[in-house]
Design a protein around this motif. Sequence first.
Motif, PDB file in Angstrom:
ATOM      1  N   PHE A 148     -48.940  15.667   5.889  1.00  5.25           N
ATOM      2  CA  PHE A 148     -49.185  14.730   6.983  1.00  5.25           C
ATOM      3  C   PHE A 148     -48.154  13.595   6.966  1.00  5.25           C
ATOM      4  O   PHE A 148     -47.588  13.247   8.002  1.00  5.25           O
ATOM      5  N   LEU A 149     -47.921  13.010   5.792  1.00  2.05           N
ATOM      6  CA  LEU A 149     -46.941  11.921   5.681  1.00  2.05           C
ATOM      7  C   LEU A 149     -45.547  12.395   6.093  1.00  2.05           C
ATOM      8  O   LEU A 149     -44.818  11.685   6.790  1.00  2.05           O
ATOM      9  N   HIS A 150     -45.187  13.609   5.670  1.00  2.00           N
ATOM     10  CA  HIS A 150     -43.880  14.167   6.011  1.00  2.00           C
ATOM     11  C   HIS A 150     -43.769  14.424   7.518  1.00  2.00           C
ATOM     12  O   HIS A 150     -42.770  14.073   8.145  1.00  2.00           O
ATOM     13  N   GLU A 151     -44.798  15.018   8.094  1.00  2.00           N
ATOM     14  CA  GLU A 151     -44.774  15.312   9.536  1.00  2.00           C
ATOM     15  C   GLU A 151     -44.786  14.037  10.372  1.00  2.00           C
ATOM     16  O   GLU A 151     -44.094  13.958  11.394  1.00  2.00           O
ATOM     17  N   LEU A 152     -45.549  13.046   9.953  1.00  2.00           N
ATOM     18  CA  LEU A 152     -45.565  11.764  10.672  1.00  2.00           C
ATOM     19  C   LEU A 152     -44.167  11.157  10.684  1.00  2.00           C
ATOM     20  O   LEU A 152     -43.657  10.734  11.729  1.00  2.00           O
ATOM     21  N   GLY A 153     -43.524  11.123   9.528  1.00  2.00           N
ATOM     22  CA  GLY A 153     -42.156  10.614   9.450  1.00  2.00           C
ATOM     23  C   GLY A 153     -41.199  11.415  10.295  1.00  2.00           C
ATOM     24  O   GLY A 153     -40.310  10.860  10.959  1.00  2.00           O
ATOM     25  N   THR A 154     -41.394  12.740  10.306  1.00  2.00           N
ATOM     26  CA  THR A 154     -40.527  13.610  11.103  1.00  2.00           C
ATOM     27  C   THR A 154     -40.644  13.288  12.587  1.00  2.00           C
ATOM     28  O   THR A 154     -39.635  13.172  13.288  1.00  2.00           O
ATOM     29  N   TRP A 155     -41.878  13.121  13.076  1.00  2.00           N
ATOM     30  CA  TRP A 155     -42.062  12.817  14.492  1.00  2.00           C
ATOM     31  C   TRP A 155     -41.545  11.426  14.847  1.00  2.00           C
ATOM     32  O   TRP A 155     -40.998  11.218  15.932  1.00  2.00           O
ATOM     33  N   LEU A 156     -41.681  10.490  13.919  1.00  2.00           N
ATOM     34  CA  LEU A 156     -41.102   9.161  14.155  1.00  2.00           C
ATOM     35  C   LEU A 156     -39.575   9.259  14.219  1.00  2.00           C
ATOM     36  O   LEU A 156     -38.943   8.631  15.073  1.00  2.00           O
ATOM     37  N   LEU A 157     -38.991  10.051  13.328  1.00  2.00           N
ATOM     38  CA  LEU A 157     -37.535  10.233  13.331  1.00  2.00           C
ATOM     39  C   LEU A 157     -37.071  10.909  14.620  1.00  2.00           C
ATOM     40  O   LEU A 157     -36.106  10.458  15.246  1.00  2.00           O
TER      41      LEU A 157
END
Length: 184
Positions: free
Chosen positions: A142-151
């Motif tokens: 979840f943390l990785h995907e959240l960061g990915t979508w923010l990026l």
Amino acid sequence: MMTGTGPIHYTGVAKTLHWLIALVIITMLIFGQGFETSEGDDLAFSLTGHSSLGLTVIGLIILRILWRIGHPPPALPETVAGVQLLAAKLSHLLLYALMIYVPVTGLYTAAAHEMPVMAYGAFDLRVTLSFFGADDFEGRRFLHELGTWLLISLLAVHVSAAFLHQFVQKDDVLRRMLPGKAKG
């Protein structure tokens, strides 16, 4: 009209790193698609490509930051002021932060994956990063995907701003980062 007395274009090294990082991130995002539906060899191939590129991005970002410390970016045009200048500085800072955060959280997630995550096909990240432990894969993902979508969102803003400068404001901000010999 540019402000300051420094260069008006990025250095060749800065341009090369910028476009290489962009290419690696786009490729990494492609490898990251479909993890949910992939199995077996297809999943192993995607995990290997994605994790290898993530490690590559970390290295390239570190080089880019070190280069930027010794070679400050060219001044922005005088027309970029106030809120627009603040937005440009803040968005670049956030881009750098996310380009580090996303691969680091990817490594953190890989440490808890049920399958071997063979970076560069040479070593299993689960073993290399075992000090992270192997619990809570879903929370890490979840943390990785959240960061990915923010990026991804910030990259869309970045590209849109570059096109705004090039085609609406016509102030050569984009041209400063385009490959090739600098003019002017």
